[in-house]
Scaffold this active site. Structure first.
Site, mmCIF file in Angstrom:
data_model
loop_
_atom_site.group_PDB
_atom_site.id
_atom_site.type_symbol
_atom_site.label_atom_id
_atom_site.label_comp_id
_atom_site.label_asym_id
_atom_site.label_seq_id
_atom_site.Cartn_x
_atom_site.Cartn_y
_atom_site.Cartn_z
ATOM 1 N N ARG A 1 0.970 -1.104 -0.079
ATOM 2 C CA ARG A 1 0.238 0.405 -0.394
ATOM 3 C C ARG A 1 0.761 1.348 0.134
ATOM 4 O O ARG A 1 0.808 2.433 -0.770
ATOM 5 C CB ARG A 1 -0.831 0.608 1.048
ATOM 6 C CG ARG A 1 -2.433 -0.786 0.994
ATOM 7 C CD ARG A 1 -3.197 -0.810 2.183
ATOM 8 N NE ARG A 1 -4.064 -2.841 1.856
ATOM 9 C CZ ARG A 1 -3.703 -2.946 2.957
ATOM 10 N NH1 ARG A 1 -3.172 -3.294 3.266
ATOM 11 N NH2 ARG A 1 -4.130 -4.585 2.489
ATOM 12 N N GLU B 1 4.212 -10.836 14.269
ATOM 13 C CA GLU B 1 2.943 -11.255 14.905
ATOM 14 C C GLU B 1 3.256 -12.929 15.301
ATOM 15 O O GLU B 1 3.425 -13.188 16.273
ATOM 16 C CB GLU B 1 1.826 -10.837 15.293
ATOM 17 C CG GLU B 1 1.276 -9.507 15.694
ATOM 18 C CD GLU B 1 1.805 -8.545 14.653
ATOM 19 O OE1 GLU B 1 0.801 -7.420 14.892
ATOM 20 O OE2 GLU B 1 2.269 -9.169 13.241
#
Length: 179
Positions: free
Chosen positions: A66, A103
């Site tokens: 993005r 994560e």
């Protein structure tokens, strides 16, 4: 910066609960990208900030993927070049790469070895800052090429995840903040 213009952007960010996994509230910028006036406002605000904060920039570096949407129009407005920081295996030629923790696992980023030169001034852009791992890795890549990271800039910052704290001494800027 006008509150009205920021509100126009915030109104175009769509929340999606439980995406990509249960318990996550995803902030989707797709409606902002679909609205030409809102997208122009986004680039205007980022340009205004950079012209005031950093009058001498050599390159905008955008993060896969993005950051590729906001980086090129911003670089074009500033009359400077745009460089890619991509996921591993997507860039041709010699590259510099870095692994970093996510994560749930690991990821790798790359930049072409000749993307920037020693001493050049770079602003790194992306759509969102969460835990900060990807942005920190991007900073490290630019620094390995001996360029200077002037600032990291995003549209959205998820404040509760404290990603900007990981950036330490690198200046950070976000247009919209969410808890």
């Amino acid at each position: 910066m006008s509150e009205e213009r920021l509100r126009r952007l915030r109104d175009r960010v769509r929340p999606f609960p439980d995406f990509p996994v249960p318990g996550v509230l995803f902030r989707d910028i797709s409606p902002l990208l679909k609205d030409p006036e809102a997208f122009r406002t986004l680039i205007d605000l980022l340009e205004d900030h950079l012209r005031v904060s950093h009058p001498k920039i050599d390159f905008i570096a955008g993060l896969d993927s993005r950051g590729f949407l906001i980086g090129p129009p911003l670089a074009q407005r500033l009359g400077i070049g745009f460089v890619l920081i991509r996921k591993k295996g997507k860039l041709p030629g010699p590259t510099e790469s870095i692994s970093y923790a996510l994560e749930y696992g690991k990821a790798e980023l790359e930049i072409q070895s000749d993307a920037v030169e020693a001493g050049q001034k770079v602003v790194i852009v992306d759509d969102l800052l969460a835990t900060g791992g990807t942005m920190c890795a991007a900073c490290e890549l630019v620094k390995r090429l001996k360029a200077e990271v002037l600032e990291c800039m995003v549209i959205i910052e998820l404040k509760l995840l404290k990603g900007s704290e990981k950036l330490k001494s690198v200046p950070f800027y976000s247009l919209l903040q969410y808890d």
